[in-house]
Design a protein around this motif. Structure first.
Motif, PDB file in Angstrom:
ATOM      1  N   TRP A  61      36.757   9.868 -32.646  1.00  0.00           N
ATOM      2  CA  TRP A  61      35.992   8.666 -32.322  1.00  0.00           C
ATOM      3  C   TRP A  61      36.381   7.521 -33.246  1.00  0.00           C
ATOM      4  O   TRP A  61      36.330   6.370 -32.848  1.00  0.00           O
ATOM      5  CB  TRP A  61      34.501   8.926 -32.485  1.00  0.00           C
ATOM      6  N   PHE A  62      36.701   7.859 -34.496  1.00  0.00           N
ATOM      7  CA  PHE A  62      36.919   6.840 -35.527  1.00  0.00           C
ATOM      8  C   PHE A  62      38.178   7.116 -36.335  1.00  0.00           C
ATOM      9  O   PHE A  62      38.655   8.242 -36.402  1.00  0.00           O
ATOM     10  CB  PHE A  62      35.741   6.814 -36.519  1.00  0.00           C
ATOM     11  N   ARG A  63      38.624   6.063 -36.977  1.00  0.00           N
ATOM     12  CA  ARG A  63      39.664   6.140 -37.993  1.00  0.00           C
ATOM     13  C   ARG A  63      39.221   5.203 -39.112  1.00  0.00           C
ATOM     14  O   ARG A  63      38.637   4.151 -38.858  1.00  0.00           O
ATOM     15  CB  ARG A  63      41.000   5.687 -37.405  1.00  0.00           C
ATOM     16  N   VAL A  64      39.479   5.609 -40.340  1.00  0.00           N
ATOM     17  CA  VAL A  64      39.154   4.770 -41.489  1.00  0.00           C
ATOM     18  C   VAL A  64      40.470   4.266 -42.075  1.00  0.00           C
ATOM     19  O   VAL A  64      41.352   5.049 -42.396  1.00  0.00           O
ATOM     20  CB  VAL A  64      38.342   5.542 -42.550  1.00  0.00           C
ATOM     21  N   VAL A  65      40.571   2.950 -42.169  1.00  0.00           N
ATOM     22  CA  VAL A  65      41.764   2.308 -42.704  1.00  0.00           C
ATOM     23  C   VAL A  65      41.466   1.901 -44.142  1.00  0.00           C
ATOM     24  O   VAL A  65      40.445   1.259 -44.413  1.00  0.00           O
ATOM     25  CB  VAL A  65      42.147   1.074 -41.858  1.00  0.00           C
ATOM     26  N   GLU A  66      42.334   2.295 -45.052  1.00  0.00           N
ATOM     27  CA  GLU A  66      42.169   1.976 -46.475  1.00  0.00           C
ATOM     28  C   GLU A  66      43.130   0.850 -46.859  1.00  0.00           C
ATOM     29  O   GLU A  66      44.300   0.875 -46.492  1.00  0.00           O
ATOM     30  CB  GLU A  66      42.486   3.215 -47.306  1.00  0.00           C
ATOM     31  N   THR A  67      42.596  -0.134 -47.550  1.00  0.00           N
ATOM     32  CA  THR A  67      43.441  -1.219 -48.052  1.00  0.00           C
ATOM     33  C   THR A  67      43.143  -1.434 -49.530  1.00  0.00           C
ATOM     34  O   THR A  67      42.061  -1.112 -50.013  1.00  0.00           O
ATOM     35  CB  THR A  67      43.192  -2.542 -47.296  1.00  0.00           C
ATOM     36  N   LYS A  68      44.120  -1.979 -50.220  1.00  0.00           N
ATOM     37  CA  LYS A  68      43.948  -2.316 -51.635  1.00  0.00           C
ATOM     38  C   LYS A  68      44.095  -3.821 -51.777  1.00  0.00           C
ATOM     39  O   LYS A  68      44.862  -4.457 -51.074  1.00  0.00           O
ATOM     40  CB  LYS A  68      45.001  -1.609 -52.486  1.00  0.00           C
ATOM     41  N   TYR A  69      43.321  -4.370 -52.707  1.00  0.00           N
ATOM     42  CA  TYR A  69      43.442  -5.796 -52.991  1.00  0.00           C
ATOM     43  C   TYR A  69      43.242  -6.013 -54.481  1.00  0.00           C
ATOM     44  O   TYR A  69      42.710  -5.151 -55.185  1.00  0.00           O
ATOM     45  CB  TYR A  69      42.437  -6.613 -52.166  1.00  0.00           C
ATOM     46  N   VAL A  70      43.700  -7.139 -54.972  1.00  0.00           N
ATOM     47  CA  VAL A  70      43.618  -7.462 -56.393  1.00  0.00           C
ATOM     48  C   VAL A  70      42.607  -8.590 -56.575  1.00  0.00           C
ATOM     49  O   VAL A  70      42.688  -9.620 -55.899  1.00  0.00           O
ATOM     50  CB  VAL A  70      44.999  -7.877 -56.952  1.00  0.00           C
ATOM     51  N   THR A  71      41.641  -8.381 -57.477  1.00  0.00           N
ATOM     52  CA  THR A  71      40.632  -9.398 -57.754  1.00  0.00           C
ATOM     53  C   THR A  71      41.240 -10.501 -58.612  1.00  0.00           C
ATOM     54  O   THR A  71      42.358 -10.379 -59.109  1.00  0.00           O
ATOM     55  CB  THR A  71      39.421  -8.790 -58.485  1.00  0.00           C
ATOM     56  N   GLU A  72      40.474 -11.566 -58.813  1.00  0.00           N
ATOM     57  CA  GLU A  72      40.934 -12.666 -59.656  1.00  0.00           C
ATOM     58  C   GLU A  72      41.181 -12.208 -61.088  1.00  0.00           C
ATOM     59  O   GLU A  72      41.970 -12.798 -61.808  1.00  0.00           O
ATOM     60  CB  GLU A  72      39.915 -13.808 -59.638  1.00  0.00           C
ATOM     61  N   ARG A  73      40.494 -11.146 -61.511  1.00  0.00           N
ATOM     62  CA  ARG A  73      40.676 -10.586 -62.860  1.00  0.00           C
ATOM     63  C   ARG A  73      41.867  -9.653 -62.948  1.00  0.00           C
ATOM     64  O   ARG A  73      42.148  -9.098 -64.002  1.00  0.00           O
ATOM     65  CB  ARG A  73      39.429  -9.827 -63.288  1.00  0.00           C
ATOM     66  N   GLU A  75      42.109  -6.804 -61.239  1.00  0.00           N
ATOM     67  CA  GLU A  75      41.695  -5.424 -60.972  1.00  0.00           C
ATOM     68  C   GLU A  75      42.086  -5.034 -59.549  1.00  0.00           C
ATOM     69  O   GLU A  75      41.920  -5.819 -58.626  1.00  0.00           O
ATOM     70  CB  GLU A  75      40.189  -5.265 -61.129  1.00  0.00           C
ATOM     71  N   VAL A  76      42.595  -3.820 -59.386  1.00  0.00           N
ATOM     72  CA  VAL A  76      42.932  -3.310 -58.062  1.00  0.00           C
ATOM     73  C   VAL A  76      41.695  -2.625 -57.493  1.00  0.00           C
ATOM     74  O   VAL A  76      41.108  -1.755 -58.128  1.00  0.00           O
ATOM     75  CB  VAL A  76      44.116  -2.326 -58.122  1.00  0.00           C
ATOM     76  N   LYS A  77      41.288  -3.046 -56.324  1.00  0.00           N
ATOM     77  CA  LYS A  77      40.116  -2.485 -55.637  1.00  0.00           C
ATOM     78  C   LYS A  77      40.557  -1.907 -54.300  1.00  0.00           C
ATOM     79  O   LYS A  77      41.574  -2.300 -53.740  1.00  0.00           O
ATOM     80  CB  LYS A  77      39.053  -3.566 -55.389  1.00  0.00           C
ATOM     81  N   VAL A  78      39.767  -0.972 -53.800  1.00  0.00           N
ATOM     82  CA  VAL A  78      40.044  -0.354 -52.510  1.00  0.00           C
ATOM     83  C   VAL A  78      38.922  -0.715 -51.545  1.00  0.00           C
ATOM     84  O   VAL A  78      37.748  -0.711 -51.904  1.00  0.00           O
ATOM     85  CB  VAL A  78      40.142   1.183 -52.651  1.00  0.00           C
ATOM     86  N   ASN A  79      39.295  -1.034 -50.343  1.00  0.00           N
ATOM     87  CA  ASN A  79      38.343  -1.372 -49.296  1.00  0.00           C
ATOM     88  C   ASN A  79      38.592  -0.441 -48.109  1.00  0.00           C
ATOM     89  O   ASN A  79      39.727  -0.085 -47.825  1.00  0.00           O
ATOM     90  CB  ASN A  79      38.548  -2.828 -48.872  1.00  0.00           C
ATOM     91  N   PHE A  80      37.527  -0.030 -47.420  1.00  0.00           N
ATOM     92  CA  PHE A  80      37.647   0.836 -46.255  1.00  0.00           C
ATOM     93  C   PHE A  80      37.074   0.122 -45.039  1.00  0.00           C
ATOM     94  O   PHE A  80      36.048  -0.535 -45.126  1.00  0.00           O
ATOM     95  CB  PHE A  80      36.882   2.145 -46.465  1.00  0.00           C
ATOM     96  N   LYS A  81      37.742   0.273 -43.907  1.00  0.00           N
ATOM     97  CA  LYS A  81      37.272  -0.324 -42.662  1.00  0.00           C
ATOM     98  C   LYS A  81      37.261   0.755 -41.584  1.00  0.00           C
ATOM     99  O   LYS A  81      38.259   1.439 -41.372  1.00  0.00           O
ATOM    100  CB  LYS A  81      38.191  -1.474 -42.238  1.00  0.00           C
ATOM    101  N   THR A  82      36.128   0.902 -40.928  1.00  0.00           N
ATOM    102  CA  THR A  82      35.981   1.875 -39.857  1.00  0.00           C
ATOM    103  C   THR A  82      36.402   1.227 -38.543  1.00  0.00           C
ATOM    104  O   THR A  82      35.917   0.156 -38.189  1.00  0.00           O
ATOM    105  CB  THR A  82      34.519   2.351 -39.768  1.00  0.00           C
TER     106      THR A  82
END
Length: 104
Positions: A61-73, A75-82
């Motif tokens: 039914w679903f897939r989760v897509v993982e992305t990484k982004y860099v904050t202004e500081r 820092e590498v953060k991970v975001n998930f989108k369903t």
């Protein structure tokens, strides 16, 4: 830039759509994306972070897509989108019909 283009291509592909588009496509009782997330959490389809339960990933039914982004500081953060498949769209529709009466 290439990662952004890849992310857009994956999440906007023909076989999976994001939850905002699911809500617009179904247009069930004029339910928007946030109310749809709330409904799916209540019925144990998604967890508290709007990530699908493993069962629903397993039945495709679903897939989760993982992305990484860099904050202004820096820092590498991970975001998930369903994202939802066409099979998931049909399943969500059936759940809505089963649990919520259609408003006139």
């Amino acid at each position: 830039q290439p990662k952004v283009e890849f992310y857009d291509a994956v999440t906007q592909s023909d076989d999976h759509i994001d939850m905002g588009l699911v809500a617009k496509t179904l247009n069930y009782n004029k339910m928007g994306r946030n109310k749809l997330f709330q409904f799916l959490r209540k019925h144990k389809v998604l967890n508290g972070y709007n990530i699908p339960m493993q069962y629903y990933v397993g039945i495709e039914w679903f897939r989760v897509v993982e992305t990484k982004y860099v904050t202004e500081r820096g820092e590498v953060k991970v975001n998930f989108k369903t994202t939802t498949s066409q099979k998931g769209l049909a399943g969500i529709r059936k759940l809505l019909i089963k649990h919520l009466p259609l408003e006139a």
